[in-house]
Design a protein around this motif. Structure first.
Motif, PDB file in Angstrom:
ATOM      1  N   ARG A 277     -10.990  11.100  -3.858  1.00 57.00           N
ATOM      2  CA  ARG A 277     -10.092  10.060  -3.339  1.00 57.00           C
ATOM      3  C   ARG A 277      -8.640  10.413  -3.649  1.00 57.00           C
ATOM      4  O   ARG A 277      -8.344  11.084  -4.635  1.00 57.00           O
ATOM      5  N   SER A 278      -7.730   9.912  -2.824  1.00 56.01           N
ATOM      6  CA  SER A 278      -6.312  10.096  -3.115  1.00 56.01           C
ATOM      7  C   SER A 278      -5.947   9.259  -4.347  1.00 56.01           C
ATOM      8  O   SER A 278      -6.632   8.265  -4.664  1.00 56.01           O
ATOM      9  N   LEU A 279      -4.847   9.636  -4.995  1.00 57.74           N
ATOM     10  CA  LEU A 279      -4.368   8.841  -6.139  1.00 57.74           C
ATOM     11  C   LEU A 279      -4.056   7.418  -5.679  1.00 57.74           C
ATOM     12  O   LEU A 279      -4.352   6.449  -6.399  1.00 57.74           O
ATOM     13  N   GLU A 280      -3.499   7.286  -4.485  1.00 56.96           N
ATOM     14  CA  GLU A 280      -3.170   5.949  -3.954  1.00 56.96           C
ATOM     15  C   GLU A 280      -4.430   5.079  -3.880  1.00 56.96           C
ATOM     16  O   GLU A 280      -4.427   3.911  -4.246  1.00 56.96           O
ATOM     17  N   GLN A 281      -5.521   5.704  -3.399  1.00 57.04           N
ATOM     18  CA  GLN A 281      -6.775   4.955  -3.263  1.00 57.04           C
ATOM     19  C   GLN A 281      -7.334   4.580  -4.636  1.00 57.04           C
ATOM     20  O   GLN A 281      -7.825   3.462  -4.841  1.00 57.04           O
ATOM     21  N   VAL A 282      -7.263   5.532  -5.568  1.00 50.08           N
ATOM     22  CA  VAL A 282      -7.746   5.281  -6.934  1.00 50.08           C
ATOM     23  C   VAL A 282      -7.023   4.082  -7.540  1.00 50.08           C
ATOM     24  O   VAL A 282      -7.630   3.193  -8.150  1.00 50.08           O
ATOM     25  N   LEU A 283      -5.701   4.038  -7.346  1.00 50.11           N
ATOM     26  CA  LEU A 283      -4.905   2.947  -7.914  1.00 50.11           C
ATOM     27  C   LEU A 283      -5.210   1.630  -7.201  1.00 50.11           C
ATOM     28  O   LEU A 283      -5.329   0.573  -7.839  1.00 50.11           O
ATOM     29  N   ALA A 284      -5.362   1.708  -5.890  1.00 55.42           N
ATOM     30  CA  ALA A 284      -5.683   0.486  -5.132  1.00 55.42           C
ATOM     31  C   ALA A 284      -7.049  -0.057  -5.549  1.00 55.42           C
ATOM     32  O   ALA A 284      -7.247  -1.275  -5.677  1.00 55.42           O
TER      33      ALA A 284
ATOM     34  N   ALA B  73       6.929   6.330 -11.900  1.00 52.81           N
ATOM     35  CA  ALA B  73       5.832   5.363 -11.746  1.00 52.81           C
ATOM     36  C   ALA B  73       4.849   5.911 -10.724  1.00 52.81           C
ATOM     37  O   ALA B  73       5.258   6.438  -9.684  1.00 52.81           O
ATOM     38  N   LEU B  74       3.551   5.779 -11.014  1.00 54.90           N
ATOM     39  CA  LEU B  74       2.551   6.243 -10.047  1.00 54.90           C
ATOM     40  C   LEU B  74       2.438   5.276  -8.880  1.00 54.90           C
ATOM     41  O   LEU B  74       2.104   5.678  -7.764  1.00 54.90           O
ATOM     42  N   LEU B  75       2.701   3.994  -9.134  1.00 55.26           N
ATOM     43  CA  LEU B  75       2.609   2.969  -8.094  1.00 55.26           C
ATOM     44  C   LEU B  75       3.679   1.917  -8.343  1.00 55.26           C
ATOM     45  O   LEU B  75       3.872   1.495  -9.482  1.00 55.26           O
ATOM     46  N   THR B  76       4.366   1.508  -7.263  1.00 54.24           N
ATOM     47  CA  THR B  76       5.336   0.432  -7.369  1.00 54.24           C
ATOM     48  C   THR B  76       4.909  -0.696  -6.431  1.00 54.24           C
ATOM     49  O   THR B  76       4.628  -0.437  -5.260  1.00 54.24           O
ATOM     50  N   VAL B  77       4.843  -1.903  -6.980  1.00 50.80           N
ATOM     51  CA  VAL B  77       4.457  -3.050  -6.122  1.00 50.80           C
ATOM     52  C   VAL B  77       5.555  -4.104  -6.189  1.00 50.80           C
ATOM     53  O   VAL B  77       6.379  -4.098  -7.092  1.00 50.80           O
TER      54      VAL B  77
END
Ligand SMILES: O=P(O)(O)OC[C@H]1O[C@H](OP(=O)(O)OP(=O)(O)O)[C@H](O)[C@@H]1O
Ligand SMILES: Nc1ncnc2[nH]cnc12
Length: 179
Positions: A2-9, A175-179
C-alpha cells in the motif's frame, strides 16, 4: 504494498470529544497494530534524519513521552542513532532540565537528562502529532539547553487548523500527513 497515504488513511481514526468535549482526538493505535504499515511509517520518518544521499545524518533521536516513544525508538535504530527520551516531569532519575507549555487540552512540563547528549550532537525530534506546537517548541528548548544541535523535527500527523507550524516558524518540521 500500500502507499504511505493509504497506510495513514487506514490507520488513524478520529475519536470525537476525547479527552474533553470539542477535541477530535487522532488515534494512531490502529496504525501501530498494522505491522507493515508501522514499518512504512518508521522508514518514512527516518528519512528526515538522512542527508541528500540517503545516509544517516543524526547522532540522536529524541522521542517525546508517550506516543513519541513508540515511533522514535525504531527510527533511532533504523538510523543507527542513539535514542533519548524526553519525559513528563518527575519520571527521569538523574539531573534534568525542564520546560513547561500549554497543550490543546491542558498543560504539561517535560524534562530531559542534562547529560543526554554529547556537545554538538545532531538531533532529530520525533512525535506523533503536531497540534499547537507547544510540546515540540519546549522540546527544542531542552535540546538546545543541553548544548546539542536540532537537525529537524518529524511528526506523523500535523493538525493544520492549529498554529503549530506557525509557532515553529524558522524550524525544520516534516509531517507525513497534514489534515
Ligand atoms: O502540539 P501540541 O499542542 O503540543 O500537542 C502535541 C502533543 O500532544 C500529545 O501528547 P500528550 O501530551 O497528550 O501525551 P501522550 O503522548 O502521553 O498521550 C501528542 O502526542 C504530542 O506530544
Ligand atoms: N487532537 C489531537 N489528537 C491526538 N493527539 C493530540 N495532541 C494534541 N492534540 C491532539
Amino acid at each position: 504494498m500500500r502507499s504511505l497515504e493509504q497506510v495513514l488513511a487506514d490507520g488513524i481514526r478520529d475519536i470525537p470529544d476525547y479527552p474533553q468535549e470539542g477535541v477530535v482526538f487522532k488515534d494512531i493505535t490502529p496504525l501501530l497494530a498494522d505491522h507493515t504499515g508501522f514499518g512504512q511509517v518508521v522508514e518514512a520518518l527516518a528519512a528526515f534524519g538522512t542527508d541528500d544521499d540517503g545516509n544517516p545524518a543524526v547522532d540522536k533521536v529524541v522521542g517525546i513521552e508517550a506516543r513519541g516513544f513508540i515511533l522514535a525508538a525504531p527510527v533511532a535504530l533504523a538510523l543507527g542513532a542513539g535514542f533519548v527520551p524526553v519525559r513528563k516531569k518527575g519520571k527521569l532519575p538523574s539531573a534534568t532540565y525542564e520546560e513547561s507549555y500549554a497543550l490543546e487540552y491542558g498543560e504539561a512540563t517535560i524534562e530531559v537528562h542534562q547529560d543526554a547528549f554529547a556537545p554538538g550532537d545532531r538531533v532529530l525530534v520525533i512525535d506523533d502529532v503536531l497540534a499547537t506546537g507547544g510540546t515540540v517548541e519546549a522540546c527544542l528548548r531542552l535540546i538546545r539547553r543541553c548544548g546539542a544541535e536540532v537537525a529537524g523535527t518529524a511528526v506523523l500527523l500535523e493538525l493544520s487548523f492549529l498554529p503549530g507550524r506557525k509557532r515553529l516558524d524558522g524550524e525544520q518540521v516534516g509531517a507525513l500527513l497534514t489534515v
